[in-house]
Motif scaffolding. Structure first.
Motif, short mmCIF file in Angstrom:
data_model
loop_
_atom_site.label_atom_id
_atom_site.label_comp_id
_atom_site.label_asym_id
_atom_site.label_seq_id
_atom_site.Cartn_x
_atom_site.Cartn_y
_atom_site.Cartn_z
N SER A 369 2.99 -18.80 -8.46
CA SER A 369 2.48 -20.00 -9.00
C SER A 369 3.68 -20.59 -9.98
CB SER A 369 1.31 -19.50 -9.94
OG SER A 369 1.88 -18.59 -10.76
N ILE A 370 5.00 -19.98 -10.11
CA ILE A 370 5.81 -20.62 -10.91
C ILE A 370 7.13 -20.71 -10.07
CG2 ILE A 370 5.16 -19.57 -13.11
CD1 ILE A 370 7.02 -17.46 -12.75
N SER A 371 6.85 -20.83 -8.67
CA SER A 371 8.20 -21.06 -7.99
C SER A 371 8.84 -22.33 -8.02
CB SER A 371 7.83 -21.15 -6.28
OG SER A 371 6.46 -21.68 -6.05
N LYS A 372 8.26 -23.44 -8.55
CA LYS A 372 8.88 -24.72 -8.91
C LYS A 372 9.92 -24.34 -9.83
CE LYS A 372 5.20 -27.41 -9.53
NZ LYS A 372 4.49 -28.45 -10.41
N PHE A 373 9.78 -23.38 -10.81
CA PHE A 373 10.82 -23.28 -11.94
C PHE A 373 11.90 -22.37 -11.51
CE2 PHE A 373 6.87 -24.80 -13.32
CZ PHE A 373 7.13 -25.95 -14.00
N TYR A 374 11.66 -21.32 -10.56
CA TYR A 374 12.38 -20.01 -10.28
C TYR A 374 13.01 -20.23 -8.74
CZ TYR A 374 10.93 -18.74 -14.74
OH TYR A 374 10.50 -18.54 -16.15
N SER A 375 14.17 -19.91 -8.55
CA SER A 375 14.64 -19.99 -7.19
C SER A 375 14.07 -18.41 -6.68
CB SER A 375 16.10 -19.86 -7.18
OG SER A 375 16.53 -18.57 -7.74
N GLU A 376 13.85 -18.38 -5.26
CA GLU A 376 13.29 -17.04 -4.49
C GLU A 376 14.18 -15.88 -5.11
OE1 GLU A 376 12.01 -17.39 -0.94
OE2 GLU A 376 12.03 -15.53 -0.41
N GLU A 377 15.67 -16.23 -5.24
CA GLU A 377 16.54 -15.12 -5.67
C GLU A 377 16.06 -14.70 -7.18
OE1 GLU A 377 21.02 -15.59 -5.49
OE2 GLU A 377 20.23 -16.37 -3.60
N GLU A 378 15.88 -15.82 -7.79
CA GLU A 378 15.40 -15.20 -9.23
C GLU A 378 14.15 -14.49 -9.41
OE1 GLU A 378 17.32 -18.93 -11.79
OE2 GLU A 378 15.63 -19.11 -11.00
N LEU A 379 13.29 -14.93 -8.45
CA LEU A 379 12.04 -14.17 -8.36
C LEU A 379 12.13 -12.82 -7.74
CD1 LEU A 379 9.76 -17.04 -7.20
CD2 LEU A 379 9.56 -16.11 -9.36
N LEU A 380 12.98 -12.72 -6.69
CA LEU A 380 13.17 -11.23 -6.28
C LEU A 380 13.89 -10.47 -7.28
CD1 LEU A 380 14.40 -12.18 -2.67
CD2 LEU A 380 12.62 -10.66 -3.47
N SER A 381 14.64 -11.13 -8.21
CA SER A 381 15.54 -10.19 -9.19
C SER A 381 14.46 -9.94 -10.40
CB SER A 381 16.54 -11.05 -9.69
OG SER A 381 16.78 -10.47 -11.11
N ILE A 382 13.63 -10.72 -10.72
CA ILE A 382 12.35 -10.20 -11.43
C ILE A 382 11.59 -9.03 -10.88
CG2 ILE A 382 10.31 -10.94 -12.68
CD1 ILE A 382 11.42 -13.84 -12.68
N GLY A 383 11.29 -9.32 -9.68
CA GLY A 383 10.57 -8.11 -8.90
C GLY A 383 11.38 -6.86 -8.94
N ASN A 384 12.59 -6.80 -8.78
CA ASN A 384 13.64 -5.89 -8.81
C ASN A 384 13.60 -5.23 -10.01
OD1 ASN A 384 14.34 -5.45 -6.05
ND2 ASN A 384 16.20 -6.88 -6.25
N SER A 385 13.40 -5.91 -11.29
CA SER A 385 13.55 -5.27 -12.62
C SER A 385 12.21 -4.52 -12.87
CB SER A 385 13.75 -6.44 -13.47
OG SER A 385 12.53 -7.06 -14.02
N CYS A 386 11.20 -4.74 -11.92
CA CYS A 386 9.98 -4.10 -12.28
C CYS A 386 9.65 -3.24 -10.95
CB CYS A 386 8.95 -4.90 -12.93
SG CYS A 386 8.45 -6.31 -11.99
N SER A 387 10.61 -2.93 -10.27
CA SER A 387 10.23 -2.08 -8.84
C SER A 387 9.13 -2.77 -8.03
CB SER A 387 10.09 -0.84 -9.24
OG SER A 387 10.83 -0.15 -9.88
#
Lengths: 588, 588
Positions: A369-387
């Motif tokens: 829902s926030i993909s407008k403000f974050y790149s896929e890479e950034e979102l993946l990195s957030i995902g990584n940070s919480c496994s």
């Protein structure tokens, strides 16, 4: 042990005990007619008592008048049958007595019955109200009967465990003194002392402490408590506590003793071996689960979500507090429909969130829902940070800290319920420790005791008790503990204050004047002057212990005669109007 | 069973457990300073807890600062001592720990104490009132502590016995409905139902019957009951019952079950084997002992005294009723002084006899207050008719039947007490059976239930229930029974009515209109329409059971926090005035 072969006049056996070994024995059974079936020349009665159901057979050819008599029996008639145990031709494997039946020789109708207003079956056709009005019929149903029997087992084994450790069950009075602190008291006018009132105890708290001062060392009581509160679902104006207190102990002694009790109850009664109980501070529980009684059967800890802030998304960057959790175990993440439903759910006024953000990790890439403000890479990195992995979804809320923790806690439980993420038959115990001693009440501009006014601060925080700074007072931790099982608080307690000065200071912090403290609690302050030992205790809600052990979500059926949400007993129609003569005698 | 080796921080042992085997062990004890003795270079503290007393020794030469610290401890200080177990040079054989003492190494004062207002000894110097006000100190005394511990044992073994027979402990509500029949109710205003009141139960009678209708089969509960009566000595506004009910039984089943219970309790707890219980009808008990709970440890049955009437003595010849009893076992009969004292005693208004006649059989011949009217031969013949021998005295009263039985019953007990005719350590149980169902009340011109309105008539007297003749109604016997031990009624009960018609007829005989019966007991009459099984039960006074088992004459010390004769708890000062806000919320 007593002689189990006591004389039995109206029956030789119960309806639950006959087996194939007893074939050809002559027996007498008594019970209720569960059902009557007529099959041509044969009639069968299923006879029921607390112990089970046994089939009784009547043969028109062998004894037509007996068979006729049987055919006149309606459901719930009370009958006595004499007959011979016989092997059944078509056995019923679902019933412990299913290999046999009784060939009736005599039938005695002990009492008739009107047709009951609902069926006496496991799944009844009666609604809540009618079942409560006819509670004596409701209790005949297995689901209710079994719960009442289970409760007896829990109480019995609790007494066994505690007695074996030297605890004494000591009864404390029910006609005591009203104290405005805490919930509302039920009160009782005294006829012999006009204008004066007793109160019914909200708990035996002060009496059990007095017993420790009296040297009784280890006390328990399974005891009724009374609270005149507006009733929410599953609250009763009277309820039963397993109430315990020990002298010459510190917190560790109490945790071990009562962890032992829960392990003992689960092992003896439901044959479950509980693991050693993990421990968690109140702060950690709130930060991790938004809740001081987290259900550890569910995963989904709250996550900090690194990399979310500072990417120019105002809603995030301006948020006071942001937390989320990762949902795992749902096939290929949430559908849009599911996400929309959850969004609507958190926006309901009962929850009150402004919206719900999500990041889904699907086979087709990251959806958010926030993909407008974050790149896929950034979102993946957030995902990584919480496994978070493929198939997982991160759900995120923002707002004030208190709001986010509360809302996210509800959301976590709702997601678990909707997606069957709560494993059945699993028991996850937990001690929650180090609660705050006081809570600030903004309306009354004063502190309230989080547990009760007799709770001791932790030794490490004792020095803060003399502070005049509310911020410091607020940071005092209590030597209090809650025992949580599968997300339900089963019991809570604390090490108590045993020093008169400290107790007086605590009353002062709670806004009591010296006079108020003296008039309400003078007897316990007085007792503290005559050699009060260090002591502490805990109390469990008996009904809750029963319900959680059986994985039940309602406590009401563990109570033989519960009251409804208006505090009414609809079976006996109480409360009710009273004779004016009675009121006059009481000067009312 | 639980692990008894739970962690203990503030002590490694109790003050009652160390023995000579533990010499040289390092231990930690905690408890109260019973006494402090300074003998030159040595100081001794007797340290007390619930479990016993252990001597602690302090040596001025070895550690003077420790010894000084010990000397500052007053009575009832709470201390913790670390030290080594050591064999005592002068042993104390009266104390289980008397072979050893603890050579103190560390002393920690856990709490100080003011000088207690009375001595914490078996024989205290404190009067009743001050001991009640400081009940937490009174409880530290062995005589009180031991009684409270004994009560725990009785409750525990009661539960063990009944549970082993398949009884379920089921809790019934405390907030119920007021019924004018019986004693006065305590009542509780309902805030949520303005103008309506709950009542506290005088007993769970109707609920346990409802549980039988509900198929629970065997119920018990150790339960608090409430009666707002003017308090006589040894009556409490709240007291505890062992309350029991069984379905599908007749009287014999109940007698055997609960005779078994009393035998079990006496065997397990005080190691006394009770004999099989004799049985006696109410009529026989009244005729023989003037009392429905005769103390069979005492002989002195009432005698008819053949040959007394018709000898021209007007007082005798005109008397409606004459009875006497033979006093044996007093050395050479009563002295004149003793007879005069007894005569004064029976003439007191509490007894109300006009006088006392006697016939003494002494070595110097027969002496009698009625010798003017009877020859020595006649008196000897009267003596023979009731087996009076040399050394015996016959005491005789005349008057109306009821008066004579009541007065003679009191006299019999008084004579037994004055002359030590009650053997100690003896247990004489008895079932009293066949009570009248109703008692006529001349003031209200109606029948009252002798037991309670749910008691069934004996089957043999059932036909009399439809009679319109009060004489016939009065002669109906109840299926009721009392368990009596050493002259105390420990419990009573009955087979209940389970038929709606019979129950309605009984309410009618008790003067209830149909509407009154319906409004007060509609729920139980309703329950009887849906298959009520035959059932019956019994209830015991827990405090009385404890007191009689220990040969104690007072129940008060078996109650941790008893109330005084004005229904006051003087320790907490209840009942008390109440906040006007609270009364307003209750619309009072």
């Amino acid at each position: 042990m007593p002689d189990n072969k006591l004389r039995k006049m109206l029956r030789t056996h119960t309806c639950g005990e006959l087996r194939i070994d007893q074939v050809n024995q002559e027996v007498i059974l008594s019970g209720w007619v569960q059902s009557l079936r007529n099959l041509g020349g044969l009639s069968f009665i299923d006879l029921r008592d607390r112990y089970g159901i046994t089939q009784i057979a009547f043969n028109m050819e062998v004894n037509s008048s007996l068979c006729d008599k049987a055919r006149k029996c309606g459901r719930e008639f009370v009958i006595q049958v004499k007959g011979k145990v016989s092997e059944r031709s078509s056995k019923n494997a679902n019933r412990p007595t299913g290999d046999i039946e009784i060939i009736a020789q005599e039938l005695n109708i002990l009492n008739e019955s009107k047709v009951p207003p609902f069926t006496i079956e496991d799944e009844s056709d009666g609604g809540e109200d009618i079942r409560m009005k006819y509670r004596y019929l409701d209790i005949r149903r297995n689901p209710v009967k079994d719960k009442i029997m289970f409760r007896h087992q829990v109480a019995l084994h609790t007494r066994k465990y505690l007695s074996s450790l030297g605890f004494l069950e000591i009864e404390t009075p029910y006609l005591i003194k009203s104290t405005p602190e805490g919930a509302r008291d039920f009160i009782v006018p005294s006829r012999m002392n006009p204008g004066q009132w007793y109160a019914l105890p909200q708990s035996p708290q002060t009496f059990k402490q007095i017993l420790m001062v009296g040297g009784m060392d280890k006390y328990f009581q399974i005891v009724r408590c009374f609270r005149d509160e507006d009733l929410r679902a599953d609250r009763q104006p009277e309820f039963t506590q397993i109430d315990c207190e020990m002298a010459f102990v510190d917190r560790e002694d109490i945790l071990q003793t009562f962890e032992g009790m829960m392990k003992y109850l689960c092992k003896e009664i439901i044959n479950v071996e509980l693991p050693d109980f993990p421990r968690m501070s109140y702060d950690e529980a709130m930060e991790t689960y938004g809740n001081d009684k987290p259900d550890l059967r569910i995963d989904m800890k709250f996550q900090y979500l690194e990399g979310l802030r500072g990417k120019g998304f105002q809603v995030i960057d301006n948020a006071e507090y942001i937390r989320g959790f990762v949902v795992k175990g749902i096939e290929s993440a949430f559908t849009n429909k599911e996400i929309n439903e959850l969004t609507d759910w958190v926006k309901r006024p009962q929850i009150g969130a402004k919206g719900l953000m999500y990041i889904k990790f699907t086979n087709e890439g990251v959806k958010s829902s926030i993909s407008k403000f974050y790149s896929e890479e950034e979102l993946l990195s957030i995902g990584n940070s919480c496994s978070a992995e493929k198939g997982d979804t991160i759900l995120i809320l923002t707002g004030s800290k208190n709001q986010v923790l509360k809302q996210l806690s509800e959301l976590r439980l709702e997601v678990a319920r909707r997606n069957n993420l709560i494993p059945e038959g699993i028991f996850k115990p937990l001690w929650v420790l180090d609660f705050p001693l006081h809570e600030w009440n903004e309306d009354e501009k004063r502190f309230f005791a989080m547990h009760h006014p007799f709770t001791s601060p932790l030794a490490e925080d004792l020095h803060k008790m003399s502070s005049a700074d509310n911020k410091i007072i607020e940071s005092i931790r209590a030597a209090a503990y809650d025992l949580v099982l599968n997300g339900t608080e089963l019991g809570g307690g604390s090490i108590r204050i045993h020093d008169k000065e400290l107790q007086s200071r605590n009353f002062e912090l709670l806004g009591f004047t010296k006079e108020e403290a003296e008039s309400q609690f003078g007897f316990i302050l007085g007792a503290f002057e005559y050699g009060a030992p260090p002591h502490g205790g805990i109390a469990f809600g008996l009904d809750r212990v029963c319900a959680v052990m059986q994985g039940s979500t309602t406590i009401r059926d563990y109570i033989a005669f519960p009251k409804n949400n208006m505090g009414r007993d609809v079976m006996i129609d109480a409360p009710s109007g009273i004779d004016s003569k009675q009121l006059k005698e009481l000067n009312l």
